[in-house]
Design a protein around this motif. Sequence first.
Motif, PDB file in Angstrom:
ATOM      1  N   UNK A 172       0.823  -1.223   0.000  1.00 48.12           N
ATOM      2  CA  UNK A 172       0.000   0.000   0.000  1.00 48.12           C
ATOM      3  C   UNK A 172       0.853   1.268   0.000  1.00 48.12           C
ATOM      4  N   UNK A 173       2.157   1.129   0.231  1.00 42.44           N
ATOM      5  CA  UNK A 173       3.002   2.329   0.255  1.00 42.44           C
ATOM      6  C   UNK A 173       4.415   1.983  -0.180  1.00 42.44           C
ATOM      7  N   UNK A 174       5.155   3.019  -0.563  1.00 41.60           N
ATOM      8  CA  UNK A 174       6.546   2.819  -0.943  1.00 41.60           C
ATOM      9  C   UNK A 174       7.354   2.299   0.250  1.00 41.60           C
ATOM     10  N   UNK A 175       7.036   2.848   1.423  1.00 40.94           N
ATOM     11  CA  UNK A 175       7.760   2.454   2.633  1.00 40.94           C
ATOM     12  C   UNK A 175       7.614   0.951   2.895  1.00 40.94           C
ATOM     13  N   UNK A 176       6.384   0.476   2.772  1.00 44.08           N
ATOM     14  CA  UNK A 176       6.129  -0.947   3.010  1.00 44.08           C
ATOM     15  C   UNK A 176       6.819  -1.812   1.946  1.00 44.08           C
ATOM     16  N   UNK A 177       6.799  -1.337   0.692  1.00 44.78           N
ATOM     17  CA  UNK A 177       7.467  -2.079  -0.389  1.00 44.78           C
ATOM     18  C   UNK A 177       8.970  -2.174  -0.128  1.00 44.78           C
ATOM     19  N   UNK A 178       9.574  -1.051   0.263  1.00 47.31           N
ATOM     20  CA  UNK A 178      11.030  -1.044   0.465  1.00 47.31           C
ATOM     21  C   UNK A 178      11.443  -1.883   1.674  1.00 47.31           C
ATOM     22  N   UNK A 179      10.548  -1.966   2.662  1.00 45.99           N
ATOM     23  CA  UNK A 179      10.858  -2.790   3.842  1.00 45.99           C
ATOM     24  C   UNK A 179      11.013  -4.259   3.421  1.00 45.99           C
ATOM     25  N   UNK A 180      10.069  -4.725   2.616  1.00 41.43           N
ATOM     26  CA  UNK A 180      10.133  -6.125   2.157  1.00 41.43           C
ATOM     27  C   UNK A 180      11.277  -6.318   1.155  1.00 41.43           C
ATOM     28  N   UNK A 181      11.473  -5.308   0.301  1.00 42.63           N
ATOM     29  CA  UNK A 181      12.565  -5.358  -0.683  1.00 42.63           C
ATOM     30  C   UNK A 181      13.909  -5.533   0.039  1.00 42.63           C
ATOM     31  N   UNK A 182      14.088  -4.786   1.111  1.00 44.91           N
ATOM     32  CA  UNK A 182      15.349  -4.885   1.873  1.00 44.91           C
ATOM     33  C   UNK A 182      15.464  -6.240   2.585  1.00 44.91           C
ATOM     34  N   UNK A 183      14.322  -6.776   3.025  1.00 50.00           N
ATOM     35  CA  UNK A 183      14.340  -8.117   3.639  1.00 50.00           C
ATOM     36  C   UNK A 183      14.778  -9.154   2.602  1.00 50.00           C
ATOM     37  N   UNK A 184      14.246  -9.029   1.391  1.00 53.11           N
ATOM     38  CA  UNK A 184      14.564 -10.013   0.337  1.00 53.11           C
ATOM     39  C   UNK A 184      16.041  -9.948  -0.058  1.00 53.11           C
ATOM     40  N   UNK A 185      16.647  -8.765   0.005  1.00 53.34           N
ATOM     41  CA  UNK A 185      18.093  -8.676  -0.265  1.00 53.34           C
ATOM     42  C   UNK A 185      18.857  -9.659   0.611  1.00 53.34           C
ATOM     43  N   UNK A 186      18.527  -9.678   1.886  1.00 51.81           N
ATOM     44  CA  UNK A 186      19.235 -10.559   2.830  1.00 51.81           C
ATOM     45  C   UNK A 186      18.872 -12.016   2.581  1.00 51.81           C
ATOM     46  N   UNK A 187      17.590 -12.255   2.308  1.00 50.84           N
ATOM     47  CA  UNK A 187      17.128 -13.627   2.063  1.00 50.84           C
ATOM     48  C   UNK A 187      17.848 -14.204   0.836  1.00 50.84           C
ATOM     49  N   UNK A 188      18.013 -13.396  -0.195  1.00 47.78           N
ATOM     50  CA  UNK A 188      18.689 -13.875  -1.414  1.00 47.78           C
ATOM     51  C   UNK A 188      20.137 -14.269  -1.131  1.00 47.78           C
TER      52      UNK A 188
END
Length: 416
Positions: A172-188
């Motif tokens: 619903x927001x850029x902030x929420x998208x970037x939070x998950x995006x940053x989580x996926x960086x580590x997961x990858x």
Amino acid sequence: MEICYTFRMRYSKLFGKTIKDAPKDEVAVNAKLLLRGGFIDKLMTGSYTLLHLGRRVEQKIEQIIREEMNATGAGEILMPLLHPKEIWNEAGRWDTAREIMYQFEKDGKEYALSFTHEEIVMDLIRKHVASYKDFPVKIYHFSTKFRDEKRAKSGILRGREFLMKDLYSAHVSEEDMMKYYDEIKKVYIKIFKRMGLDALLTQAGGGVFTKNFTHEFQVIADSGEDEIIYCPKGDFCANVEVKTEEEKCKLCQTPLKKAKAIEVGNIFPLGTYYSEKMKVNFTDKDGKRQPVWLASYGIGLTRAVGAIVEVHHDEKGIIWPKEVAPYDVHLIHIEDPTTEKFVKEVNDTLEKNGIEVLWDDRETVSAGAKFADADLIGIPVRLVVSKRNADKIEFKERKSDKSELLGLEEVIKRLG
Ligand code: ATP
Ligand code: MG
């Protein structure tokens, strides 16, 4: 790791045996070793069958990714590969991605074969999600992608048909998208580490997807088609496509290095680009319609198989990291009637302990040829049962030159 079918395979029954020479037109190390080892078969340029051993490696990679995706709360789905032109027209990619897409006409209607799934995901969200309460959406699938690759010379690193895991998250927001995006960086990074790859988080351009930055996951290898510039201390890494001018790391002043690298993953914070074009909106807390924030995240599975081979091999063959090896153990029986009972006992005991065994049971093949095949195939542990070893088993790791004679119990303990 559990794969729900046979823990053991007799080499004599295996479909896809080792071959002496790879086809002459193959230049890439990954293709040569995978073809010679009986992991893949080539149908035409950029198009390979995963034979049994190759499929097992791919399934293990798939399972690592699945576990890590599920741990972030994402759900697995499966989307179609045949897409109507209309959906590709909505964001304009029928024309802008024409070069890479396989497009065709049948009975007066136009279609494309999937090369990615952003539009299909947006259509799903449009149909199934309406309120802010339904967000975030995190969905992924494993599927075939088709791309009309003009320079398919790198074996399974670059297929015209290949397997990809693509995850999509909507917010619903850029902030929420970037939070998950940053989580996926580590997961990858964790996913690649588990499959034996040291991937570097790399700043990159947007390509066909977005005008903003994206992040790639690059594995340093001479055979890589990309070039990266990076800080040896790990503070910075960029694709040379986006950064060429700097010589020192901004953070620690260490001189930057350049290297060839293989792109094994790429993540894209796409924002509202697709939702605005495709009118994919949600109702916010105040009842207002707002565009959805989308990000997408890809990993090339077949490319990962090839990258692992490029990084983990020697002059004798492949050296699979444990978690992605097609089998845990390569059991070699040096034919002799007095040891037949014992080799069966070894095989059964390994299986009972959940250890996956490729058992070379061939009768007319010399010990030397069996050892050469084991080195080429690259399973992490080789066990030899022979008359000379009596009730002991020769235990040798593929990555080491030393072997030891051990009792069956000790072997099981080592493999546990
Ligand atoms: P490249 O620059 O190597 O052509 P790409 O940037 O176009 O790849 P993406 O759209 O980012 O590829 O796809 C996500 C992932 O899918 C890539 O990081 C890579 O691991 C894999 N991939 C892409 N193209 C291929 C291909 N032709 N064969 C095998 N894997 C591929
Ligand atoms: Mg990419």
